[in-house]
Design a protein around this motif. Sequence first.
Motif, PDB file in Angstrom:
ATOM      1  N   GLU A 339      64.255  38.833  10.905  1.00 29.17           N
ATOM      2  CA  GLU A 339      64.231  40.235  10.926  1.00 29.17           C
ATOM      3  C   GLU A 339      63.623  40.831   9.772  1.00 29.17           C
ATOM      4  O   GLU A 339      63.774  40.118   8.843  1.00 29.17           O
ATOM      5  CB  GLU A 339      65.651  40.672  11.134  1.00 29.17           C
ATOM      6  CG  GLU A 339      65.791  42.303  11.186  1.00 29.17           C
ATOM      7  CD  GLU A 339      67.425  42.553  11.206  1.00 29.17           C
ATOM      8  OE1 GLU A 339      67.603  43.832  11.101  1.00 29.17           O
ATOM      9  OE2 GLU A 339      68.192  41.852  11.364  1.00 29.17           O
ATOM     10  N   GLY A 340      62.866  41.750  10.081  1.00 31.39           N
ATOM     11  CA  GLY A 340      62.123  42.255   9.191  1.00 31.39           C
ATOM     12  C   GLY A 340      60.529  41.796   8.819  1.00 31.39           C
ATOM     13  O   GLY A 340      59.806  42.491   8.054  1.00 31.39           O
ATOM     14  N   ASP A 341      60.251  40.536   9.441  1.00 26.45           N
ATOM     15  CA  ASP A 341      59.065  39.959   9.109  1.00 26.45           C
ATOM     16  C   ASP A 341      57.962  40.713   9.705  1.00 26.45           C
ATOM     17  O   ASP A 341      58.010  41.501  10.683  1.00 26.45           O
ATOM     18  CB  ASP A 341      59.060  38.552   9.794  1.00 26.45           C
ATOM     19  CG  ASP A 341      59.818  37.515   8.724  1.00 26.45           C
ATOM     20  OD1 ASP A 341      60.053  37.927   7.566  1.00 26.45           O
ATOM     21  OD2 ASP A 341      60.046  36.108   9.082  1.00 26.45           O
ATOM     22  N   LEU A 342      56.734  40.524   9.375  1.00 30.15           N
ATOM     23  CA  LEU A 342      55.559  41.126   9.988  1.00 30.15           C
ATOM     24  C   LEU A 342      54.339  40.057  10.244  1.00 30.15           C
ATOM     25  O   LEU A 342      54.143  39.383   9.315  1.00 30.15           O
ATOM     26  CB  LEU A 342      54.867  42.374   9.421  1.00 30.15           C
ATOM     27  CG  LEU A 342      53.944  42.877   9.622  1.00 30.15           C
ATOM     28  CD1 LEU A 342      54.015  43.879  11.002  1.00 30.15           C
ATOM     29  CD2 LEU A 342      53.466  44.062   8.838  1.00 30.15           C
ATOM     30  N   LEU A 343      54.040  39.971  11.402  1.00 29.72           N
ATOM     31  CA  LEU A 343      53.012  38.802  11.746  1.00 29.72           C
ATOM     32  C   LEU A 343      51.555  39.641  12.083  1.00 29.72           C
ATOM     33  O   LEU A 343      51.904  40.478  12.850  1.00 29.72           O
ATOM     34  CB  LEU A 343      53.150  38.084  12.970  1.00 29.72           C
ATOM     35  CG  LEU A 343      52.670  36.877  13.174  1.00 29.72           C
ATOM     36  CD1 LEU A 343      52.568  35.713  11.817  1.00 29.72           C
ATOM     37  CD2 LEU A 343      53.049  35.981  14.285  1.00 29.72           C
ATOM     38  N   LEU A 344      50.539  39.322  11.341  1.00 29.28           N
ATOM     39  CA  LEU A 344      49.413  39.782  11.710  1.00 29.28           C
ATOM     40  C   LEU A 344      48.353  38.836  12.148  1.00 29.28           C
ATOM     41  O   LEU A 344      48.051  37.968  11.608  1.00 29.28           O
ATOM     42  CB  LEU A 344      48.692  40.434  10.335  1.00 29.28           C
ATOM     43  CG  LEU A 344      49.326  41.776   9.699  1.00 29.28           C
ATOM     44  CD1 LEU A 344      48.513  42.081   8.313  1.00 29.28           C
ATOM     45  CD2 LEU A 344      49.727  42.807  10.540  1.00 29.28           C
ATOM     46  N   LEU A 345      47.813  39.108  13.551  1.00 29.05           N
ATOM     47  CA  LEU A 345      46.739  38.507  13.945  1.00 29.05           C
ATOM     48  C   LEU A 345      45.503  39.298  13.968  1.00 29.05           C
ATOM     49  O   LEU A 345      45.610  40.587  14.395  1.00 29.05           O
ATOM     50  CB  LEU A 345      46.981  38.132  15.795  1.00 29.05           C
ATOM     51  CG  LEU A 345      47.968  36.843  15.842  1.00 29.05           C
ATOM     52  CD1 LEU A 345      49.344  37.207  15.053  1.00 29.05           C
ATOM     53  CD2 LEU A 345      48.044  36.609  17.333  1.00 29.05           C
ATOM     54  N   PHE A 346      44.222  38.746  13.605  1.00 32.25           N
ATOM     55  CA  PHE A 346      43.312  39.407  13.485  1.00 32.25           C
ATOM     56  C   PHE A 346      42.041  38.906  13.624  1.00 32.25           C
ATOM     57  O   PHE A 346      41.901  37.620  13.557  1.00 32.25           O
ATOM     58  CB  PHE A 346      43.293  40.170  11.918  1.00 32.25           C
ATOM     59  CG  PHE A 346      43.265  39.027  10.880  1.00 32.25           C
ATOM     60  CD1 PHE A 346      42.107  38.517  10.387  1.00 32.25           C
ATOM     61  CD2 PHE A 346      44.300  38.444  10.164  1.00 32.25           C
ATOM     62  CE1 PHE A 346      42.051  37.589   9.423  1.00 32.25           C
ATOM     63  CE2 PHE A 346      44.523  37.472   9.518  1.00 32.25           C
ATOM     64  CZ  PHE A 346      43.057  37.039   8.822  1.00 32.25           C
ATOM     65  N   THR A 347      40.784  39.757  13.809  1.00 32.48           N
ATOM     66  CA  THR A 347      39.628  38.894  14.018  1.00 32.48           C
ATOM     67  C   THR A 347      38.782  39.216  12.916  1.00 32.48           C
ATOM     68  O   THR A 347      39.144  39.832  11.713  1.00 32.48           O
ATOM     69  CB  THR A 347      38.865  39.779  15.219  1.00 32.48           C
ATOM     70  OG1 THR A 347      38.572  40.977  14.635  1.00 32.48           O
ATOM     71  CG2 THR A 347      39.488  39.545  16.555  1.00 32.48           C
ATOM     72  N   ASP A 348      37.612  38.202  12.568  1.00 33.44           N
ATOM     73  CA  ASP A 348      36.973  38.268  11.021  1.00 33.44           C
ATOM     74  C   ASP A 348      36.198  39.276  10.845  1.00 33.44           C
ATOM     75  O   ASP A 348      35.868  39.563   9.780  1.00 33.44           O
ATOM     76  CB  ASP A 348      36.027  36.915  11.436  1.00 33.44           C
ATOM     77  CG  ASP A 348      34.870  37.105  12.502  1.00 33.44           C
ATOM     78  OD1 ASP A 348      34.760  38.311  13.061  1.00 33.44           O
ATOM     79  OD2 ASP A 348      34.167  36.223  12.840  1.00 33.44           O
ATOM     80  N   GLY A 349      36.053  40.505  11.611  1.00 37.82           N
ATOM     81  CA  GLY A 349      35.537  41.412  11.322  1.00 37.82           C
ATOM     82  C   GLY A 349      36.421  42.250  10.196  1.00 37.82           C
ATOM     83  O   GLY A 349      35.862  43.190   9.504  1.00 37.82           O
ATOM     84  N   LEU A 350      37.643  41.909  10.110  1.00 32.20           N
ATOM     85  CA  LEU A 350      38.582  42.559   9.085  1.00 32.20           C
ATOM     86  C   LEU A 350      38.197  42.047   7.579  1.00 32.20           C
ATOM     87  O   LEU A 350      38.161  42.794   6.500  1.00 32.20           O
ATOM     88  CB  LEU A 350      40.173  42.358   9.505  1.00 32.20           C
ATOM     89  CG  LEU A 350      41.079  42.960   8.594  1.00 32.20           C
ATOM     90  CD1 LEU A 350      41.193  44.280   8.733  1.00 32.20           C
ATOM     91  CD2 LEU A 350      42.439  42.349   8.880  1.00 32.20           C
TER      92      LEU A 350
END
Length: 405
Positions: A339-350
Amino acid sequence: MTDLAPFTAAEMVQRLCGELDEHMAVEQQLLSARLAHAARLGDMGWAEWNLQTGESIWSDQVYAIFGRDPGEGPIHLRDLVGHAEPVDKASLDQLLWTVVHRSESGEVEFRIRRRGEVRHLRAALDPVATGACAAVHGVIQDITGRRRAERIMSESRSQLLEVREQAAEERHMSVALREAIMPGLGATIDLPHARIAVRYVAAGAKAGLGGDWYDAIALPDGRVVLAIGDVSGHGLPAIARMAQLRHALVGLAMTGESPDRLLAWLNDLVLHRLVETTATAVVGHLDPATGVFTWGQAGHPAPILVRDGVAIQLDPPNGVLLGATLNEPYDLAGVELREGDLLLLFTDGLVERRTRDIDEGLALTLEAAALLRGDLDDGLDRLIELIGGPNPEDDTCVLAIGVLG
């Protein structure tokens, strides 16, 4: 030595008058030269037509404007209309009648043909009255250059308007295409145990779509498929391949198979149906009952986990990019989310920019991700700005999953 006799008063006056006349003559020559220079620069000259004697006088520049040999003499006022282009004869004739018969000044533009080239002229005519109208004075200017510049400007404005209209139409089509392929792009997704926010920024912050994609698919058993990917190439070909890959995953995910199996199937699709194409992807299952995120990757940046204000990039399992080979397996990794965790999925443009090393971009992303608090939508906007704003050369897609209680 003989003394010179002094000037008499008459001789002094005569001498002074001679010097004054000489000075006036020099000044007159300078003034004439300046006026002639100004006339050439303005491409204008003066003319005078005596209505009583029929005598006409033109300046040198008027002869040049009409392309007429001075030996031929000026064109008589009554013959001037005959030198105008047919479409302009009536307006010039009307001006001449007004000046001669009504003793009123006026201006008119008309065209002549000089050595086969159409020239635009402006004539300002004034009557000179000594009881009756005895003469007409006029200034004639060649305004061909000005009219040509105005025409070029008008054409340029028309072309610019066409380009703007075309760009607006392309933006409209791009947005419509984006909605058809990824409806609700950027909308927040609320799940029983998580909240998902998305940011998709096309290259240069344009309102379009490229090879980047994402998806969040709820399965019948309660699990959620979270995926993000990037197809090689640009423009419509990349968009078409991206759409095929994304829609294929939507169908395959409904089998309930594990992420490594889904990636293997996508790899078969790219190798056999999307010739000369490569793609990267992260595909994972989020199980709300256990909080475990099980995932695999195909040559794609690993997700970032933010926990208690600390951001780390997860260790990726083995997996080569889609379309590279059939002989390499895709492995799985798992992380238990709290609870409270954050997961970020992103592409290489970031994280990738031509102006900086990818490690620097990743470090900036980790620092910005650690600051994410509160509303995910606002947080993703701040995240992108903190690491340099929209990427001018590549699309950027970020999928943020906030774990609820």
